[in-house]
Design an enzyme around this catalytic site. Structure first.
Site, PDB file in Angstrom:
ATOM      1  N   CYS A  43      -7.025  -3.123  10.295  1.00  0.00           N
ATOM      2  CA  CYS A  43      -7.044  -4.595  10.211  1.00  0.00           C
ATOM      3  C   CYS A  43      -7.430  -5.245  11.531  1.00  0.00           C
ATOM      4  CB  CYS A  43      -5.682  -5.087   9.765  1.00  0.00           C
ATOM      5  SG  CYS A  43      -5.214  -4.368   8.182  1.00  0.00           S
ATOM      6  N   HIS A  62      -6.056 -12.465  10.586  1.00  0.00           N
ATOM      7  CA  HIS A  62      -6.338 -11.405   9.615  1.00  0.00           C
ATOM      8  C   HIS A  62      -5.535 -11.727   8.361  1.00  0.00           C
ATOM      9  CE1 HIS A  62      -6.287  -7.793   7.405  1.00  0.00           C
ATOM     10  NE2 HIS A  62      -5.038  -7.508   7.713  1.00  0.00           N
ATOM     11  N   ASN A 122      -6.295  -8.632   0.854  1.00  0.00           N
ATOM     12  CA  ASN A 122      -6.417  -8.160   2.238  1.00  0.00           C
ATOM     13  C   ASN A 122      -7.609  -7.201   2.299  1.00  0.00           C
ATOM     14  OD1 ASN A 122      -6.162  -6.626   4.586  1.00  0.00           O
ATOM     15  ND2 ASN A 122      -3.928  -6.506   4.478  1.00  0.00           N
TER      16      ASN A 122
HETATM   17  O1  UT7 Z   1      -3.020  -5.729   6.824  1.00  0.00           O
HETATM   18  C1  UT7 Z   1      -1.923  -5.263   7.543  1.00  0.00           C
HETATM   19  C2  UT7 Z   1      -1.157  -4.343   6.757  1.00  0.00           C
HETATM   20  N1  UT7 Z   1      -0.358  -4.828   5.696  1.00  0.00           N
HETATM   21  C3  UT7 Z   1       0.537  -5.816   5.804  1.00  0.00           C
HETATM   22  O2  UT7 Z   1       0.603  -6.593   6.706  1.00  0.00           O
HETATM   23  C4  UT7 Z   1       1.538  -5.888   4.694  1.00  0.00           C
HETATM   24  C5  UT7 Z   1       2.906  -6.205   5.226  1.00  0.00           C
HETATM   25  N2  UT7 Z   1       3.942  -6.111   4.196  1.00  0.00           N
HETATM   26  C6  UT7 Z   1       3.968  -6.895   3.114  1.00  0.00           C
HETATM   27  O3  UT7 Z   1       3.097  -7.743   2.910  1.00  0.00           O
HETATM   28  C7  UT7 Z   1       5.160  -6.772   2.196  1.00  0.00           C
HETATM   29  O4  UT7 Z   1       6.070  -5.862   2.729  1.00  0.00           O
HETATM   30  C8  UT7 Z   1       4.778  -6.335   0.768  1.00  0.00           C
HETATM   31  C9  UT7 Z   1       4.031  -7.457   0.054  1.00  0.00           C
HETATM   32  C10 UT7 Z   1       3.957  -5.080   0.767  1.00  0.00           C
HETATM   33  C11 UT7 Z   1       6.038  -6.055  -0.051  1.00  0.00           C
HETATM   34  O5  UT7 Z   1       6.855  -7.183  -0.077  1.00  0.00           O
HETATM   35  P1  UT7 Z   1       8.393  -7.065   0.277  1.00  0.00           P
HETATM   36  O6  UT7 Z   1       8.979  -8.414   0.087  1.00  0.00           O
HETATM   37  O7  UT7 Z   1       8.523  -6.425   1.625  1.00  0.00           O
HETATM   38  O8  UT7 Z   1       8.928  -6.133  -0.873  1.00  0.00           O
HETATM   39  P2  UT7 Z   1       9.644  -4.700  -0.755  1.00  0.00           P
HETATM   40  O9  UT7 Z   1       8.699  -3.650  -0.324  1.00  0.00           O
HETATM   41  O10 UT7 Z   1      10.937  -4.870   0.001  1.00  0.00           O
HETATM   42  O11 UT7 Z   1       9.985  -4.431  -2.260  1.00  0.00           O
HETATM   43  C12 UT7 Z   1      10.902  -5.281  -3.015  1.00  0.00           C
HETATM   44  C13 UT7 Z   1      10.943  -4.801  -4.443  1.00  0.00           C
HETATM   45  C14 UT7 Z   1      11.133  -3.288  -4.584  1.00  0.00           C
HETATM   46  O12 UT7 Z   1      11.932  -3.060  -5.725  1.00  0.00           O
HETATM   47  P3  UT7 Z   1      13.519  -2.763  -5.559  1.00  0.00           P
HETATM   48  O13 UT7 Z   1      13.613  -1.520  -4.709  1.00  0.00           O
HETATM   49  O14 UT7 Z   1      14.086  -3.970  -4.880  1.00  0.00           O
HETATM   50  O15 UT7 Z   1      13.979  -2.566  -6.970  1.00  0.00           O
HETATM   51  C15 UT7 Z   1       9.733  -2.782  -4.878  1.00  0.00           C
HETATM   52  O16 UT7 Z   1       9.727  -1.577  -5.615  1.00  0.00           O
HETATM   53  O17 UT7 Z   1       9.697  -5.090  -5.088  1.00  0.00           O
HETATM   54  C16 UT7 Z   1       9.174  -3.909  -5.701  1.00  0.00           C
HETATM   55  N3  UT7 Z   1       7.720  -3.979  -5.685  1.00  0.00           N
HETATM   56  C17 UT7 Z   1       7.012  -4.584  -6.660  1.00  0.00           C
HETATM   57  N4  UT7 Z   1       7.373  -5.219  -7.766  1.00  0.00           N
HETATM   58  C18 UT7 Z   1       6.404  -5.755  -8.540  1.00  0.00           C
HETATM   59  C19 UT7 Z   1       6.855  -3.497  -4.739  1.00  0.00           C
HETATM   60  N5  UT7 Z   1       5.588  -3.786  -5.094  1.00  0.00           N
HETATM   61  C20 UT7 Z   1       5.656  -4.449  -6.260  1.00  0.00           C
HETATM   62  C21 UT7 Z   1       4.681  -5.022  -7.102  1.00  0.00           C
HETATM   63  N6  UT7 Z   1       5.103  -5.658  -8.226  1.00  0.00           N
HETATM   64  N7  UT7 Z   1       3.371  -4.982  -6.842  1.00  0.00           N
END
Ligand code: UT7
Length: 332
Positions: free
Chosen positions: A114, A259, A289
């Site tokens: 990125c 980004h 992204n």
């Molecule tokens: O470009 C640079 C690199 N990338 C980034 O900068 C990304 C940085 N991180 C993020 O944007 C966020 O961490 C994410 C969008 C990837 C995830 O959001 P989050 O609020 O951190 O969610 P999480 O990983 O803590 O997951 C929360 C819940 C989990 O379920 P449980 O364990 O609470 O039951 C995940 O399994 O959401 C679940 N989950 C989803 N649910 C529906 C993860 N992905 C999905 C999905 N749809 N696509």
């Protein structure tokens, strides 16, 4: 020392629009979750019969050259940022060079995810400032859709990443354009966001046909929470470093082009810098992204919308796999 300036910007996006609704037919996800956590409404995925990283980049580069009114033959060097090159090697810089009919000039690939476009811009800027080249093409292009795990197992990355390409023509100039660039990395976090294969870390005995058939190692692995926490800190550090270097204050920024990692990250930075909505350019809602392509695509669109005017101070900032992070301050 000479100065360097961006004289043209271009971009290219594949035609195929992938909505959140469509993704929810492939995996257990939904529009509400994706929009709330990331801001993304849709992204573009390539048509493998039509698009390659090299040809999308060439289309973006042609648009940038046309807008700059610079003949393609004036280009002396290519710096190409991508983590999804057409082949494992060689890099896609040479593929785009071939598409543009620029055989013979140097082409360098940058694999800094990125932050790749800002790293590439910095490299090109140094070459121009020292007088080695007068015209350099700086490109960010990615095809991520082919490496995503589009099952529920891969939903935390499959919903985020998209495909696209952006390009900038950088030229020697009388007036300062690129004021400064700032590059950072911390390899202790390399495995927090990575694709393992076909890396050389895989021992010979794991490279047998049956393992190669197991494609798990080819998918993006991301510890989203960890990436998010580091991103918000490093984005701010890099922006503050750029401002301090140029003795400027946050109030001096006319446009921030971050980004496009996650709309929540952009909104956090906007709040910290006390910027209005029209001072931060976001298009993650439409393209997701696109890693190294996200900044040049956003800049190209912002320019076309008249958001970058002469003398404006434009700030670029990025964070991603590596971890790497970077910023650039530009006088437009
Ligand atoms: O470009 C640079 C690199 N990338 C980034 O900068 C990304 C940085 N991180 C993020 O944007 C966020 O961490 C994410 C969008 C990837 C995830 O959001 P989050 O609020 O951190 O969610 P999480 O990983 O803590 O997951 C929360 C819940 C989990 O379920 P449980 O364990 O609470 O039951 C995940 O399994 O959401 C679940 N989950 C989803 N649910 C529906 C993860 N992905 C999905 C999905 N749809 N696509």
């Amino acid at each position: 020392m000479y100065s360097s300036k961006i004289v043209g910007l271009g971009h290219h996006l594949p035609e195929q629009v992938i909505t959140n609704e469509y993704l929810s037919t492939l995996m257990d996800t939904n529009d509400e979750w994706i929009v709330e956590r990331t801001g993304i409404q849709e992204r573009r995925w390539i048509d493998p019969a039509k698009d390659t990283v090299g040809n999308m980049a060439a289309k973006a580069a042609r648009m940038a050259l046309e807008r700059a009114k610079v003949d393609v033959k004036e280009v002396e060097f290519i710096v190409f940022a991508t983590i999804t090159s057409d082949y494992y090697f060689p890099g896609s810089g040479v593929i785009m060079q071939r598409e543009l009919g620029l055989e013979g000039i140097g082409a360098m690939d940058i694999k800094n995810a990125c932050s790749g476009f800002i790293y590439a811009l910095s490299v090109a800027d140094q070459f121009i400032k020292t007088g080695m080249y007068k015209t350099v093409l700086v490109v960010g292009a990615e095809i991520q859709s082919t490496a995503l795990d589009v099952t529920t197992r891969g939903r935390n990355t499959a919903v985020i990443f998209g495909d696209g390409a952006g390009a900038a023509v950088l030229q020697r100039s009388d007036k300062p354009g690129i004021l400064s660039t700032h590059l950072h990395a911390d390899g202790r976090y390399a495995e927090e966001l990575y694709v393992k294969d076909p890396g050389s870390s895989r021992p010979r005995e794991e490279r047998q046909p049956e393992q190669i058939l197991d494609t798990t190692g080819f998918k993006v692995v991301m510890n989203g929470n960890q990436v998010f926490k580091h991103a918000v800190v490093r984005f701010m550090e890099a922006i503050n470093e750029a401002l301090a270097t140029n003795q400027l204050k946050k109030e001096d920024i006319n446009l921030l082009v971050p980004h496009q990692a996650n709309l929540r990250i952009s909104q956090y930075i906007q709040e910290k810098l006390n910027l209005r909505d029209d001072q931060v350019y976001n298009n993650i809602q439409r393209y997701g992204n696109t890693t190294a392509a996200s900044i040049p695509i956003a800049m190209s669109e912002a320019w076309a919308e008249g958001k970058m005017k002469e003398n404006d101070v434009i700030c670029l900032a990025a964070f991603g796999s590596g971890f790497t992070w970077a910023s650039a301050l530009i006088r437009w």
